[in-house]
Design an enzyme around this catalytic site. Structure first.
Site, PDB file in Angstrom:
ATOM      1  N   ASP A   1       0.848  -1.193   0.000  1.00 64.31           N
ATOM      2  CA  ASP A   1       0.000   0.000   0.000  1.00 64.31           C
ATOM      3  C   ASP A   1       0.885   1.244   0.000  1.00 64.31           C
ATOM      4  OD1 ASP A   1      -3.224   0.483   0.996  1.00 64.31           O
ATOM      5  OD2 ASP A   1      -1.831   2.191   1.073  1.00 64.31           O
TER       6      ASP A   1
ATOM      7  N   ASN B   1     -12.797  -3.628   2.570  1.00 69.16           N
ATOM      8  CA  ASN B   1     -13.740  -2.512   2.595  1.00 69.16           C
ATOM      9  C   ASN B   1     -14.659  -2.597   1.383  1.00 69.16           C
ATOM     10  OD1 ASN B   1     -12.549  -1.362   4.917  1.00 69.16           O
ATOM     11  ND2 ASN B   1     -11.006  -0.317   3.671  1.00 69.16           N
TER      12      ASN B   1
ATOM     13  N   VAL C   1     -11.093   2.623  -3.774  1.00 68.38           N
ATOM     14  CA  VAL C   1     -10.711   2.172  -5.115  1.00 68.38           C
ATOM     15  C   VAL C   1     -11.695   1.068  -5.535  1.00 68.38           C
ATOM     16  CG1 VAL C   1      -8.901   1.140  -6.544  1.00 68.38           C
ATOM     17  CG2 VAL C   1      -8.273   2.698  -4.682  1.00 68.38           C
TER      18      VAL C   1
ATOM     19  N   HIS D   1     -10.289  -5.590  -3.210  1.00 69.74           N
ATOM     20  CA  HIS D   1      -8.935  -5.810  -2.677  1.00 69.74           C
ATOM     21  C   HIS D   1      -8.994  -6.136  -1.193  1.00 69.74           C
ATOM     22  CE1 HIS D   1      -9.937  -1.509  -2.558  1.00 69.74           C
ATOM     23  NE2 HIS D   1      -9.276  -1.445  -1.408  1.00 69.74           N
TER      24      HIS D   1
ATOM     25  N   HIS E   1      -6.860  -5.966   2.254  1.00 72.05           N
ATOM     26  CA  HIS E   1      -5.711  -5.378   2.932  1.00 72.05           C
ATOM     27  C   HIS E   1      -5.138  -6.441   3.866  1.00 72.05           C
ATOM     28  CE1 HIS E   1      -6.793  -0.967   2.269  1.00 72.05           C
ATOM     29  NE2 HIS E   1      -7.950  -1.546   2.035  1.00 72.05           N
TER      30      HIS E   1
HETATM   31  P1  5GP Z   1      -9.686   1.176   0.202  1.00 72.85           P
HETATM   32  O1  5GP Z   1      -9.807   2.478   0.932  1.00 72.85           O
HETATM   33  O2  5GP Z   1     -10.381   1.228  -1.135  1.00 72.85           O
HETATM   34  O3  5GP Z   1     -10.088  -0.018   1.022  1.00 72.85           O
HETATM   35  O4  5GP Z   1      -8.140   0.953  -0.049  1.00 72.85           O
HETATM   36  C1  5GP Z   1      -7.451   1.533  -1.114  1.00 72.85           C
HETATM   37  C2  5GP Z   1      -6.010   1.549  -0.743  1.00 72.85           C
HETATM   38  O5  5GP Z   1      -5.249   1.811  -1.891  1.00 72.85           O
HETATM   39  C3  5GP Z   1      -5.639   2.601   0.301  1.00 72.85           C
HETATM   40  O6  5GP Z   1      -5.100   1.965   1.460  1.00 72.85           O
HETATM   41  C4  5GP Z   1      -4.600   3.468  -0.415  1.00 72.85           C
HETATM   42  O7  5GP Z   1      -3.553   3.887   0.421  1.00 72.85           O
HETATM   43  C5  5GP Z   1      -4.131   2.547  -1.516  1.00 72.85           C
HETATM   44  N1  5GP Z   1      -3.652   3.260  -2.694  1.00 72.85           N
HETATM   45  C6  5GP Z   1      -4.233   4.342  -3.285  1.00 72.85           C
HETATM   46  N2  5GP Z   1      -3.537   4.707  -4.371  1.00 72.85           N
HETATM   47  C7  5GP Z   1      -2.484   3.845  -4.459  1.00 72.85           C
HETATM   48  C8  5GP Z   1      -1.401   3.713  -5.405  1.00 72.85           C
HETATM   49  O8  5GP Z   1      -1.270   4.456  -6.380  1.00 72.85           O
HETATM   50  N3  5GP Z   1      -0.521   2.716  -5.165  1.00 72.85           N
HETATM   51  C9  5GP Z   1      -0.640   1.869  -4.102  1.00 72.85           C
HETATM   52  N4  5GP Z   1       0.306   0.922  -3.970  1.00 72.85           N
HETATM   53  N5  5GP Z   1      -1.644   1.948  -3.216  1.00 72.85           N
HETATM   54  C10 5GP Z   1      -2.556   2.929  -3.401  1.00 72.85           C
END
Ligand code: 5GP
Length: 114
Positions: free
Chosen positions: A31, A87, A96, A100, A102
Site C-alpha cells: 500500500d 472494505n 478504489v 482488494h 488489505h
Molecule cells: P480502500 O480504501 O479502497 O479499502 O483501499 C485503497 C487503498 O489503496 C488505500 O489503502 C490506499 O492507500 C491505496 N492506494 C491508493 N492509491 C495507491 C497507489 O497508487 N498505489 C498503491 N500501492 N496503493 C494505493
C-alpha cells in the site's frame, strides 16, 4: 466507457507498484500509504468492483485471494497475528473500485475500527 481503475492500471504496469506476489489470478503489492509496518493489498486480476459485485461463480477466486493473504502473512513473518480487511462501498470506506484485501501486520491493531 469508464476508464481503467487505478488497480487495473497497476495490473497492466501503467503505474508502478512495489509488487510482492503475482500469479495467474492475483497480484499483491505494498500500500502506498501504509497503516502498519506490513500493509499489502491483494487483488484479483479479474475486474470485480467490490465484494457486493462478486458473483456466486467467484467463490473459488475469493478463496484463492485469502490463501494468497495467508501465504504472504507467513512470508512476512506475521506469526503474532495480522488483520485482513475488505472494505466495501462508501460506508465501508472503499476508495478504489476494484476488490482488494488489505493485509496489515507487524504491530498490534486495535478494535473496533472507526
Ligand atoms: P480502500 O480504501 O479502497 O479499502 O483501499 C485503497 C487503498 O489503496 C488505500 O489503502 C490506499 O492507500 C491505496 N492506494 C491508493 N492509491 C495507491 C497507489 O497508487 N498505489 C498503491 N500501492 N496503493 C494505493
Amino acid at each position: 466507457m469508464a476508464g481503467k481503475t487505478l488497480f487495473k492500471r497497476i495490473i497492466d504496469r501503467e503505474i508502478p507498484a512495489d509488487i510482492v506476489y503475482e500469479d495467474d489470478l492475483s497480484l499483491a503489492f505494498r500500500d502506498i500509504n501504509p497503516q502498519a509496518p506490513v500493509h499489502i493489498l491483494v487483488i484479483p486480476k479479474q475486474e470485480i468492483a467490490s465484494l457486493a459485485d462478486a458473483g456466486d461463480e467467484d467463490g473459488a477466486l475469493l478463496g484463492h485471494l485469502l490463501l494468497v493473504v495467508r501465504n504472504l502473512a507467513r512470508e512476512q513473518g506475521l506469526a503474532n497475528g495480522f488483520r485482513t480487511v475488505l472494505n466495501t462501498g462508501g460506508h465501508g470506506g472503499q476508495t478504489v473500485p476494484h476488490l482488494h484485501f488489505h493485509l496489515l501486520g507487524k504491530r498490534a491493531l486495535s478494535w473496533p475500527p472507526g
